[in-house]
Scaffold this motif. Structure first.
Motif, PDB file in Angstrom:
ATOM      1  N   LEU A   1       0.856  -1.180   0.000  1.00 38.36           N
ATOM      2  CA  LEU A   1       0.000   0.000   0.000  1.00 38.36           C
ATOM      3  C   LEU A   1       0.896   1.235   0.000  1.00 38.36           C
ATOM      4  O   LEU A   1       1.585   1.513   0.986  1.00 38.36           O
ATOM      5  CB  LEU A   1      -0.924   0.006   1.216  1.00 38.36           C
ATOM      6  N   LEU A   2       0.890   1.967  -1.090  1.00 40.33           N
ATOM      7  CA  LEU A   2       1.736   3.137  -1.251  1.00 40.33           C
ATOM      8  C   LEU A   2       0.913   4.417  -1.172  1.00 40.33           C
ATOM      9  O   LEU A   2      -0.298   4.411  -1.429  1.00 40.33           O
ATOM     10  CB  LEU A   2       2.457   3.088  -2.596  1.00 40.33           C
ATOM     11  N   ALA A   3       1.569   5.501  -0.826  1.00 38.44           N
ATOM     12  CA  ALA A   3       0.961   6.829  -0.854  1.00 38.44           C
ATOM     13  C   ALA A   3       1.630   7.625  -1.963  1.00 38.44           C
ATOM     14  O   ALA A   3       2.855   7.710  -2.028  1.00 38.44           O
ATOM     15  CB  ALA A   3       1.139   7.524   0.485  1.00 38.44           C
ATOM     16  N   SER A   4       0.825   8.206  -2.833  1.00 36.53           N
ATOM     17  CA  SER A   4       1.357   8.904  -3.999  1.00 36.53           C
ATOM     18  C   SER A   4       0.693  10.268  -4.137  1.00 36.53           C
ATOM     19  O   SER A   4      -0.527  10.372  -4.212  1.00 36.53           O
ATOM     20  CB  SER A   4       1.117   8.078  -5.270  1.00 36.53           C
ATOM     21  N   GLU A   5       1.517  11.325  -4.145  1.00 36.77           N
ATOM     22  CA  GLU A   5       0.988  12.666  -4.379  1.00 36.77           C
ATOM     23  C   GLU A   5       0.890  12.915  -5.885  1.00 36.77           C
ATOM     24  O   GLU A   5       1.825  12.621  -6.630  1.00 36.77           O
ATOM     25  CB  GLU A   5       1.883  13.721  -3.744  1.00 36.77           C
ATOM     26  N   ILE A   6      -0.229  13.453  -6.300  1.00 38.58           N
ATOM     27  CA  ILE A   6      -0.428  13.767  -7.715  1.00 38.58           C
ATOM     28  C   ILE A   6       0.356  15.029  -8.048  1.00 38.58           C
ATOM     29  O   ILE A   6       0.118  16.092  -7.467  1.00 38.58           O
ATOM     30  CB  ILE A   6      -1.920  13.937  -8.033  1.00 38.58           C
ATOM     31  N   THR A   7       1.295  14.916  -8.955  1.00 35.77           N
ATOM     32  CA  THR A   7       2.217  16.005  -9.235  1.00 35.77           C
ATOM     33  C   THR A   7       1.532  17.142 -10.004  1.00 35.77           C
ATOM     34  O   THR A   7       0.445  16.984 -10.553  1.00 35.77           O
ATOM     35  CB  THR A   7       3.413  15.499 -10.059  1.00 35.77           C
ATOM     36  N   PRO A   8       2.185  18.329 -10.050  1.00 38.10           N
ATOM     37  CA  PRO A   8       1.588  19.484 -10.729  1.00 38.10           C
ATOM     38  C   PRO A   8       1.167  19.237 -12.166  1.00 38.10           C
ATOM     39  O   PRO A   8       0.142  19.764 -12.607  1.00 38.10           O
ATOM     40  CB  PRO A   8       2.708  20.534 -10.643  1.00 38.10           C
ATOM     41  N   VAL A   9       1.919  18.430 -12.912  1.00 32.99           N
ATOM     42  CA  VAL A   9       1.568  18.238 -14.322  1.00 32.99           C
ATOM     43  C   VAL A   9       0.214  17.544 -14.474  1.00 32.99           C
ATOM     44  O   VAL A   9      -0.535  17.811 -15.420  1.00 32.99           O
ATOM     45  CB  VAL A   9       2.677  17.474 -15.069  1.00 32.99           C
ATOM     46  N   ILE A  10      -0.143  16.661 -13.523  1.00 35.57           N
ATOM     47  CA  ILE A  10      -1.465  16.048 -13.531  1.00 35.57           C
ATOM     48  C   ILE A  10      -2.471  16.952 -12.828  1.00 35.57           C
ATOM     49  O   ILE A  10      -3.603  17.129 -13.279  1.00 35.57           O
ATOM     50  CB  ILE A  10      -1.427  14.672 -12.844  1.00 35.57           C
ATOM     51  N   GLY A  11      -2.049  17.560 -11.717  1.00 33.13           N
ATOM     52  CA  GLY A  11      -2.941  18.445 -10.965  1.00 33.13           C
ATOM     53  C   GLY A  11      -3.434  19.627 -11.773  1.00 33.13           C
ATOM     54  O   GLY A  11      -4.515  20.161 -11.501  1.00 33.13           O
ATOM     55  N   THR A  12      -2.669  20.029 -12.780  1.00 31.59           N
ATOM     56  CA  THR A  12      -3.117  21.100 -13.679  1.00 31.59           C
ATOM     57  C   THR A  12      -4.458  20.766 -14.309  1.00 31.59           C
ATOM     58  O   THR A  12      -5.318  21.637 -14.501  1.00 31.59           O
ATOM     59  CB  THR A  12      -2.060  21.325 -14.779  1.00 31.59           C
ATOM     60  N   HIS A  13      -4.675  19.486 -14.623  1.00 32.00           N
ATOM     61  CA  HIS A  13      -5.905  19.058 -15.284  1.00 32.00           C
ATOM     62  C   HIS A  13      -6.961  18.530 -14.325  1.00 32.00           C
ATOM     63  O   HIS A  13      -8.161  18.582 -14.622  1.00 32.00           O
ATOM     64  CB  HIS A  13      -5.579  17.973 -16.320  1.00 32.00           C
ATOM     65  N   THR A  14      -6.529  17.993 -13.178  1.00 28.68           N
ATOM     66  CA  THR A  14      -7.491  17.379 -12.258  1.00 28.68           C
ATOM     67  C   THR A  14      -7.900  18.292 -11.118  1.00 28.68           C
ATOM     68  O   THR A  14      -8.974  18.135 -10.546  1.00 28.68           O
ATOM     69  CB  THR A  14      -6.922  16.081 -11.666  1.00 28.68           C
ATOM     70  N   GLY A  15      -7.037  19.253 -10.768  1.00 23.91           N
ATOM     71  CA  GLY A  15      -7.354  20.190  -9.716  1.00 23.91           C
ATOM     72  C   GLY A  15      -7.136  19.639  -8.325  1.00 23.91           C
ATOM     73  O   GLY A  15      -6.874  18.449  -8.133  1.00 23.91           O
ATOM     74  N   PRO A  16      -7.252  20.500  -7.301  1.00 23.50           N
ATOM     75  CA  PRO A  16      -7.097  20.049  -5.922  1.00 23.50           C
ATOM     76  C   PRO A  16      -8.291  19.199  -5.490  1.00 23.50           C
ATOM     77  O   PRO A  16      -9.390  19.324  -6.030  1.00 23.50           O
ATOM     78  CB  PRO A  16      -7.040  21.355  -5.124  1.00 23.50           C
ATOM     79  N   GLY A  17      -8.044  18.346  -4.507  1.00 23.60           N
ATOM     80  CA  GLY A  17      -9.117  17.499  -3.993  1.00 23.60           C
ATOM     81  C   GLY A  17      -9.269  16.176  -4.712  1.00 23.60           C
ATOM     82  O   GLY A  17     -10.156  15.390  -4.384  1.00 23.60           O
ATOM     83  N   THR A  18      -8.401  15.899  -5.664  1.00 25.12           N
ATOM     84  CA  THR A  18      -8.470  14.641  -6.404  1.00 25.12           C
ATOM     85  C   THR A  18      -8.005  13.480  -5.520  1.00 25.12           C
ATOM     86  O   THR A  18      -7.021  13.600  -4.791  1.00 25.12           O
ATOM     87  CB  THR A  18      -7.590  14.712  -7.656  1.00 25.12           C
ATOM     88  N   LEU A  19      -8.726  12.369  -5.598  1.00 26.74           N
ATOM     89  CA  LEU A  19      -8.387  11.160  -4.824  1.00 26.74           C
ATOM     90  C   LEU A  19      -8.607   9.934  -5.686  1.00 26.74           C
ATOM     91  O   LEU A  19      -9.523   9.912  -6.524  1.00 26.74           O
ATOM     92  CB  LEU A  19      -9.264  11.043  -3.574  1.00 26.74           C
ATOM     93  N   GLY A  20      -7.780   8.906  -5.497  1.00 22.88           N
ATOM     94  CA  GLY A  20      -8.007   7.703  -6.267  1.00 22.88           C
ATOM     95  C   GLY A  20      -7.024   6.603  -5.957  1.00 22.88           C
ATOM     96  O   GLY A  20      -6.197   6.709  -5.052  1.00 22.88           O
ATOM     97  N   PHE A  21      -7.123   5.547  -6.752  1.00 21.04           N
ATOM     98  CA  PHE A  21      -6.280   4.359  -6.599  1.00 21.04           C
ATOM     99  C   PHE A  21      -5.614   4.022  -7.930  1.00 21.04           C
ATOM    100  O   PHE A  21      -6.227   4.132  -8.991  1.00 21.04           O
ATOM    101  CB  PHE A  21      -7.109   3.127  -6.211  1.00 21.04           C
ATOM    102  N   SER A  22      -4.377   3.565  -7.835  1.00 21.36           N
ATOM    103  CA  SER A  22      -3.769   2.759  -8.889  1.00 21.36           C
ATOM    104  C   SER A  22      -3.550   1.389  -8.255  1.00 21.36           C
ATOM    105  O   SER A  22      -3.197   1.308  -7.078  1.00 21.36           O
ATOM    106  CB  SER A  22      -2.440   3.337  -9.362  1.00 21.36           C
ATOM    107  N   PHE A  23      -3.736   0.321  -9.025  1.00 23.45           N
ATOM    108  CA  PHE A  23      -3.674  -1.001  -8.394  1.00 23.45           C
ATOM    109  C   PHE A  23      -3.420  -2.077  -9.418  1.00 23.45           C
ATOM    110  O   PHE A  23      -3.635  -1.912 -10.622  1.00 23.45           O
ATOM    111  CB  PHE A  23      -4.982  -1.297  -7.652  1.00 23.45           C
ATOM    112  N   TYR A  24      -2.954  -3.232  -8.899  1.00 25.90           N
ATOM    113  CA  TYR A  24      -2.840  -4.449  -9.705  1.00 25.90           C
ATOM    114  C   TYR A  24      -2.830  -5.639  -8.775  1.00 25.90           C
ATOM    115  O   TYR A  24      -2.561  -5.520  -7.584  1.00 25.90           O
ATOM    116  CB  TYR A  24      -1.593  -4.422 -10.588  1.00 25.90           C
ATOM    117  N   CYS A  25      -3.117  -6.787  -9.337  1.00 31.25           N
ATOM    118  CA  CYS A  25      -3.063  -8.039  -8.590  1.00 31.25           C
ATOM    119  C   CYS A  25      -2.033  -8.965  -9.228  1.00 31.25           C
ATOM    120  O   CYS A  25      -1.925  -9.019 -10.448  1.00 31.25           O
ATOM    121  CB  CYS A  25      -4.431  -8.741  -8.584  1.00 31.25           C
ATOM    122  N   GLU A  26      -1.294  -9.675  -8.404  1.00 26.60           N
ATOM    123  CA  GLU A  26      -0.313 -10.627  -8.926  1.00 26.60           C
ATOM    124  C   GLU A  26      -1.031 -11.841  -9.512  1.00 26.60           C
ATOM    125  O   GLU A  26      -2.057 -12.260  -8.973  1.00 26.60           O
ATOM    126  CB  GLU A  26       0.626 -11.067  -7.813  1.00 26.60           C
TER     127      GLU A  26
END
Length: 281
Positions: free
Chosen positions: A256-281
């Protein structure tokens, strides 16, 4: 340094400690704000970016002109490694893949494999991390490339926005959609499908959106094997902590990792964005 170097772009949003641990090289995508160019994650901190974004009357734009950043990285690696593997942002959302390919062709004497991740954020990051882990074990270039390509269909991403306004201004949604979302206070759930942004569902409130995000994560990983998750956020640290606790309690991921959304993505998504990236082995 491993014989094979792993390179990605800053859209991957890989936590800095893992970038350092696995010796991953990150090409910063650029943003332009009030005629000043900033390198993502270098010239402006994530905290300063969102603080300014919340109050600024003008919005930044992003540029895909990072060929020079790749060239600089490749030049630094020439003569020090046998091969380079580059994992880029999906080519449908930016020019990182093309920039990496062009840079490769300008650096003689260095073997470079460029892979389009067909995704973004930590879904892309997971691919780069897997390649880096395999490279660190002394694997061959064929094994590293195969590890990255095997990850491509496994990684997924889901996130919710606090507003569609930033996507609208960036040209990612039409004006009628943004107006309707604002009027109904819709909180969309979004994914990336075949390299493109895709709307999955619409919820009426933020609590409902976060609840549905967790439900979707559970539904899409049920019975699929051991779970790896990154909780991503753009200036929403408190909500991210709560979401992490819910993921642990309900799904018990092995990573379980914590990842901050960087400015280049935040430019399009804005503040307050939340979500998951995931995969299963």
């Amino acid at each position: 340094m491993p014989r094979i170097a792993i390179v990605t772009d800053s859209v991957a949003c890989i936590p800095p400690d893992l970038v350092k641990k696995y010796n991953i090289f990150v090409a910063p995508v650029q943003i332009v704000w009030d005629r000043v160019t900033y390198r993502d994650g270098i010239d402006m901190s994530v905290q300063d970016f969102y603080k300014r974004l919340r109050t600024s009357k003008t919005l930044p734009t992003t540029t895909s002109a990072i060929q020079g950043e790749y060239i600089q990285i490749f030049e630094g690696l020439r003569g020090k490694v046998d091969n380079v593997v580059v994992i880029t942002l999906t080519g449908d959302l930016g020019g990182s893949y093309t920039s990496a390919c062009n840079a490769r062709d300008l650096i003689p004497g260095l073997s470079v494999e460029v892979i389009d991740s067909r995704t973004a954020m930590m879904a892309q990051g997971f691919v780069a991390l897997e390649a880096a882990k395999v490279a660190a074990r002394g694997a061959s270039i064929e094994e590293v490339v195969n590890a990255a390509q095997t990850m491509l269909p496994k990684v997924h991403i889901l996130w919710t926005l606090d507003t569609l306004e930033y996507l609208r201004r960036g040209g990612r949604v039409s004006l009628p959609q943004a107006v309707l979302a604002s009027w109904l206070k819709v909180k969309p759930i979004i994914s990336i499908v075949d390299g493109k942004v895709a709307f999955q569902e619409r919820t009426r409130t933020r609590p409902k959106a976060l609840e549905r995000l967790l439900d979707l994560l559970a539904e899409r990983t049920a019975g699929a094997g051991t779970l790896h998750v990154a909780v991503m956020h753009g200036d929403a640290a408190e909500d991210a902590v709560k979401l992490r606790e819910q993921v642990i309690a309900r799904l018990k991921p092995v990573e379980l990792l914590a990842s901050e959304i960087t400015p280049v993505i935040g430019t399009h998504t804005g503040p307050g964005t939340l979500g998951f990236s995931f995969y299963c082995e």
